[in-house]
Design a protein around this motif. Structure first.
Motif, PDB file in Angstrom:
ATOM      1  N   MET A  12      37.597  31.954 115.223  1.00  0.00           N
ATOM      2  CA  MET A  12      37.565  32.846 113.644  1.00  0.00           C
ATOM      3  C   MET A  12      36.188  31.785 112.943  1.00  0.00           C
ATOM      4  N   LYS A  13      36.646  30.291 113.534  1.00  0.00           N
ATOM      5  CA  LYS A  13      35.981  29.864 112.864  1.00  0.00           C
ATOM      6  C   LYS A  13      34.059  29.754 112.892  1.00  0.00           C
ATOM      7  N   ASP A  14      34.584  30.350 114.138  1.00  0.00           N
ATOM      8  CA  ASP A  14      32.404  30.158 114.768  1.00  0.00           C
ATOM      9  C   ASP A  14      31.696  31.448 114.309  1.00  0.00           C
ATOM     10  N   PHE A  15      32.816  32.830 113.839  1.00  0.00           N
ATOM     11  CA  PHE A  15      32.033  34.143 113.227  1.00  0.00           C
ATOM     12  C   PHE A  15      32.294  34.132 112.065  1.00  0.00           C
ATOM     13  N   PHE A  16      32.750  32.474 110.836  1.00  0.00           N
ATOM     14  CA  PHE A  16      32.398  32.302 109.661  1.00  0.00           C
ATOM     15  C   PHE A  16      30.855  31.754 110.205  1.00  0.00           C
ATOM     16  N   TYR A  17      30.590  30.775 110.742  1.00  0.00           N
ATOM     17  CA  TYR A  17      29.499  29.961 110.790  1.00  0.00           C
ATOM     18  C   TYR A  17      27.958  30.767 111.306  1.00  0.00           C
ATOM     19  N   GLY A  18      28.772  31.640 112.619  1.00  0.00           N
ATOM     20  CA  GLY A  18      27.326  33.073 112.338  1.00  0.00           C
ATOM     21  C   GLY A  18      27.534  32.662 111.377  1.00  0.00           C
ATOM     22  N   ILE A  19      27.694  34.190 110.344  1.00  0.00           N
ATOM     23  CA  ILE A  19      27.428  34.512 109.297  1.00  0.00           C
ATOM     24  C   ILE A  19      26.923  34.036 108.482  1.00  0.00           C
ATOM     25  N   GLN A  20      27.156  32.661 107.985  1.00  0.00           N
ATOM     26  CA  GLN A  20      26.329  31.275 107.212  1.00  0.00           C
ATOM     27  C   GLN A  20      25.158  31.190 107.433  1.00  0.00           C
ATOM     28  N   ASP A  21      25.124  30.812 108.737  1.00  0.00           N
ATOM     29  CA  ASP A  21      23.805  30.570 109.601  1.00  0.00           C
ATOM     30  C   ASP A  21      23.338  32.189 109.358  1.00  0.00           C
ATOM     31  N   LEU A  22      23.284  33.217 109.062  1.00  0.00           N
ATOM     32  CA  LEU A  22      22.203  34.590 109.199  1.00  0.00           C
ATOM     33  C   LEU A  22      22.107  34.053 108.128  1.00  0.00           C
ATOM     34  N   PHE A  23      22.807  34.369 107.175  1.00  0.00           N
ATOM     35  CA  PHE A  23      22.409  34.424 105.451  1.00  0.00           C
ATOM     36  C   PHE A  23      21.522  32.893 105.350  1.00  0.00           C
ATOM     37  N   VAL A  24      21.944  31.829 105.117  1.00  0.00           N
ATOM     38  CA  VAL A  24      21.115  30.987 105.262  1.00  0.00           C
ATOM     39  C   VAL A  24      19.581  30.687 105.602  1.00  0.00           C
ATOM     40  N   ASP A  25      19.447  30.492 107.107  1.00  0.00           N
ATOM     41  CA  ASP A  25      18.914  30.578 107.901  1.00  0.00           C
ATOM     42  C   ASP A  25      17.528  31.594 107.976  1.00  0.00           C
ATOM     43  N   VAL A  26      18.286  33.093 107.729  1.00  0.00           N
ATOM     44  CA  VAL A  26      17.255  34.303 108.212  1.00  0.00           C
ATOM     45  C   VAL A  26      17.196  35.190 106.725  1.00  0.00           C
ATOM     46  N   LEU A  27      18.219  35.311 106.128  1.00  0.00           N
ATOM     47  CA  LEU A  27      18.172  36.286 105.524  1.00  0.00           C
ATOM     48  C   LEU A  27      18.106  35.647 104.146  1.00  0.00           C
ATOM     49  N   PHE A  28      18.000  34.760 103.186  1.00  0.00           N
ATOM     50  CA  PHE A  28      17.409  33.596 102.780  1.00  0.00           C
ATOM     51  C   PHE A  28      16.067  32.999 102.751  1.00  0.00           C
ATOM     52  N   ALA A  29      14.990  33.122 103.747  1.00  0.00           N
ATOM     53  CA  ALA A  29      14.435  32.508 104.191  1.00  0.00           C
ATOM     54  C   ALA A  29      12.980  32.550 103.060  1.00  0.00           C
ATOM     55  N   PRO A  30      12.982  34.029 102.507  1.00  0.00           N
ATOM     56  CA  PRO A  30      11.905  34.037 102.477  1.00  0.00           C
ATOM     57  C   PRO A  30      12.263  33.549 100.658  1.00  0.00           C
ATOM     58  N   PHE A  31      13.157  33.255 100.407  1.00  0.00           N
ATOM     59  CA  PHE A  31      13.252  32.852  98.958  1.00  0.00           C
ATOM     60  C   PHE A  31      13.387  31.420  98.797  1.00  0.00           C
ATOM     61  N   ASP A  32      13.334  30.328  99.916  1.00  0.00           N
ATOM     62  CA  ASP A  32      13.554  29.593 100.211  1.00  0.00           C
ATOM     63  C   ASP A  32      11.783  28.554  99.968  1.00  0.00           C
ATOM     64  N   TYR A  33      11.088  29.450 100.581  1.00  0.00           N
ATOM     65  CA  TYR A  33       9.871  29.709 100.648  1.00  0.00           C
ATOM     66  C   TYR A  33       8.936  30.266  99.403  1.00  0.00           C
ATOM     67  N   LEU A  34       9.555  31.367  98.739  1.00  0.00           N
ATOM     68  CA  LEU A  34       9.418  31.369  96.788  1.00  0.00           C
ATOM     69  C   LEU A  34       9.651  30.020  95.943  1.00  0.00           C
ATOM     70  N   ARG A  35      10.767  28.843  96.654  1.00  0.00           N
ATOM     71  CA  ARG A  35      11.217  28.113  95.674  1.00  0.00           C
ATOM     72  C   ARG A  35      10.062  26.919  95.512  1.00  0.00           C
ATOM     73  N   GLU A  36       9.521  27.186  96.725  1.00  0.00           N
ATOM     74  CA  GLU A  36       8.536  26.126  97.424  1.00  0.00           C
ATOM     75  C   GLU A  36       7.475  26.128  96.655  1.00  0.00           C
ATOM     76  N   LEU A  37       6.827  28.055  96.205  1.00  0.00           N
ATOM     77  CA  LEU A  37       5.697  28.118  95.644  1.00  0.00           C
ATOM     78  C   LEU A  37       5.615  27.808  94.176  1.00  0.00           C
ATOM     79  N   GLU A  38       7.189  27.781  93.687  1.00  0.00           N
ATOM     80  CA  GLU A  38       7.257  27.403  92.285  1.00  0.00           C
ATOM     81  C   GLU A  38       6.739  26.089  92.025  1.00  0.00           C
ATOM     82  N   LEU A  39       6.147  24.996  93.116  1.00  0.00           N
ATOM     83  CA  LEU A  39       5.491  23.890  92.420  1.00  0.00           C
ATOM     84  C   LEU A  39       4.045  24.165  91.955  1.00  0.00           C
ATOM     85  N   THR A  40       4.074  25.004  92.649  1.00  0.00           N
ATOM     86  CA  THR A  40       2.413  25.243  92.899  1.00  0.00           C
ATOM     87  C   THR A  40       1.555  26.184  91.763  1.00  0.00           C
TER      88      THR A  40
END
Length: 75
Positions: free
Chosen positions: A1-29
């Motif tokens: 069951m722990k792997d299931f929740f880690y899978g959800i975490q990886d989906l959101f952090v690494d895939v769905l929120f990736a565009p927001f990480d890119y926008l955060r990097e653009l804030e410096l420029t």
């Protein structure tokens, strides 16, 4: 069951929120490019507000509403 929740975490952090990480990097420029998503949502909200006001004005122009003080029994 722990792997299931880690899978959800990886989906959101690494895939769905990736565009927001890119926008955060653009804030410096450039502040404007970093906030394009905010500007887009503000534009959608403004267009929806204007549409709603036009619909209210159209309804008000028909004079169908009873605007007398005793229009409602609880008044």
């Amino acid at each position: 069951m722990k792997d299931f929740f880690y899978g959800i975490q990886d989906l959101f952090v690494d895939v769905l929120f990736a565009p927001f990480d890119y926008l955060r990097e653009l804030e410096l420029t450039s502040w404007f490019t970093a906030n394009t998503l905010s500007w887009f949502f503000m534009l959608i909200g403004f267009v929806a507000f204007m549409y709603w006001m036009m619909q209210l004005a159209k309804y008000n122009a028909n004079n169908e509403e009873d605007k007398s003080v005793t229009a409602h029994s609880y008044l």
